[in-house]
Design an enzyme around this catalytic site. Structure first.
Site, PDB file in Angstrom:
ATOM      1  N   PHE A  27       0.869  -1.181   0.000  1.00 23.22           N
ATOM      2  CA  PHE A  27       0.000   0.000   0.000  1.00 23.22           C
ATOM      3  C   PHE A  27       0.906   1.231   0.000  1.00 23.22           C
ATOM      4  CE2 PHE A  27      -3.228   2.989   1.090  1.00 23.22           C
ATOM      5  CZ  PHE A  27      -4.461   2.387   0.896  1.00 23.22           C
ATOM      6  N   ASP A  80      -1.500   6.687   6.397  1.00 23.35           N
ATOM      7  CA  ASP A  80      -1.580   5.439   7.143  1.00 23.35           C
ATOM      8  C   ASP A  80      -0.231   5.018   7.715  1.00 23.35           C
ATOM      9  OD1 ASP A  80      -2.341   2.996   8.121  1.00 23.35           O
ATOM     10  OD2 ASP A  80      -2.799   2.107   6.180  1.00 23.35           O
TER      11      ASP A  80
END
Length: 349
Positions: A27, A80
């Site tokens: 990611f 994140d």
């Protein structure tokens, strides 16, 4: 209130499963501010590559390194912890010489570049984010392939991701508790998170109901339409429907949905009646937003990932690349592709 996992799908519920975020490198997010540093000024823009660190933690560490108060370090958006991300931090250091930020040491963090800038970097002041995602253990390659093709044409619902509502929906639960009392919330962060969750949940509910219609992109009388990529909107009238429909089909115009709050929602007549009916049972959240003077706004109902491309490494692993404008959620794209598994399937981007 509809749970995020139960919101209406644009392309139908995915037939297969897959693993998202098997490791942070699956990611990758690269922040796109949409502008370059000025090269002068009392602020320093710092581009940082981080892995395993949340944004606030890195900002606090940078403040400590520069010997300034934590509030003097800002950023355009949270990224994140469980991902590899590039983003900009902004430190206010008036009257000081340019520090040697190559000496900034933090595990999982690397300074890529830095330069002077005239203005503070404020929350939301970015153009968008580029994503590179790897989905592993995909159980139905053909279904995912067809969905990627369909998304190129029809987009995805522009839902606020589950992370907007906190772990286990804690932010939305906080908003509901607050709505049931007149007790002031002194904590500014809680106040912001809870109000944002309340408005986002109502938006998602309106979009989910609209997606149940046979023709999702059919313009109706009173719809609030915006030029793609713009924030302002105008109201569709019966006399203009045919021409406006053509422009929506060409993706020049976008149908929007309400971010409910105080003041007029923006739609009129048939479209307004539909939106009000979609959230008619959520009176507590609506009353809270009005009571706390959160102004109503609009947001595009659909999201079209830009520069969407993909590459199958094998029959069960696919790398997907795309760019999204600020405020959009990569997980809302992924949920139209697969039923995600893994501990971090819904963690914030």
């Amino acid at each position: 209130m509809i749970e995020f996992d139960n919101l209406t799908y644009l392309h139908g519920k995915p037939q297969g499963t897959g693993l998202l975020k098997a490791n942070p490198e699956d990611f990758v997010v690269v922040e796109d501010l949409g502008f370059e540093p000025d090269g002068e000024g009392e602020h320093i823009l710092v581009r940082i590559l981080k892995n395993g660190c949340n944004t606030r933690f890195v900002a606090d560490a940078l403040a400590k390194f520069l010997k300034i108060h934590a509030r003097e370090v800002s950023f355009a958006g949270q990224k994140d912890k469980h991902a590899v991300t590039e983003q900009w931090l902004c430190a206010r250091v008036p009257g000081k010489e340019m520090p040697d930020l190559s000496a900034f040491q933090l595990e999982g963090c690397q300074v890529l570049e830095y330069a002077r800038h005239k203005r503070k970097l404020r929350l939301g002041a970015l153009k968008g984010n580029a994503f590179t995602l790897v989905l592993r253990e995909v159980s139905n390659r053909d279904d995912v392939e067809q969905r990627l093709i369909d998304i190129c044409v029809k987009g995805v619902p522009n839902y606020f991701g589950a992370q907007r509502f906190g772990i286990g929906g804690s932010n939305l639960q906080g908003a509901l508790r607050w709505a049931q009392t007149n007790t002031p919330v002194r904590d500014r962060n809680k106040r912001s998170f809870w109000l944002s969750a309340a408005r986002s949940a109502l938006f998602n509910q309106i979009v989910a109901e609209r997606l149940k219609k046979a023709d999702v992109n059919q313009v109706v009388d009173g719809d609030a339409l915006q030029l793609a990529g713009r924030g302002s909107w105008f109201v569709a009238t019966t006399e203009e429907l045919a021409e406006l429909q053509r422009r929506v089909n060409d993706k020049v115009l976008m149908i929007t949905a309400a971010l409910p709050g105080s003041g007029e929602w923006g739609t009129q007549r048939e479209a307004l009646a539909f939106e009000q009916a979609a959230v008619a049972e959520e009176t507590e959240l609506q009353t809270l937003l009005v009571r706390e003077k959160v102004e109503a706004a609009r947001r595009a109902m659909l999201l079209y990932p830009q520069q969407l491309s993909w590459n199958w490494w094998d029959d069960v692993t696919v790398e997907i690349r795309f760019w999204l404008p600020a405020g959009s959620f990569a997980t809302s794209v992924v949920r139209e592709l697969i039923n995600t598994t893994g501990d971090y399937a819904h963690i914030a981007e």
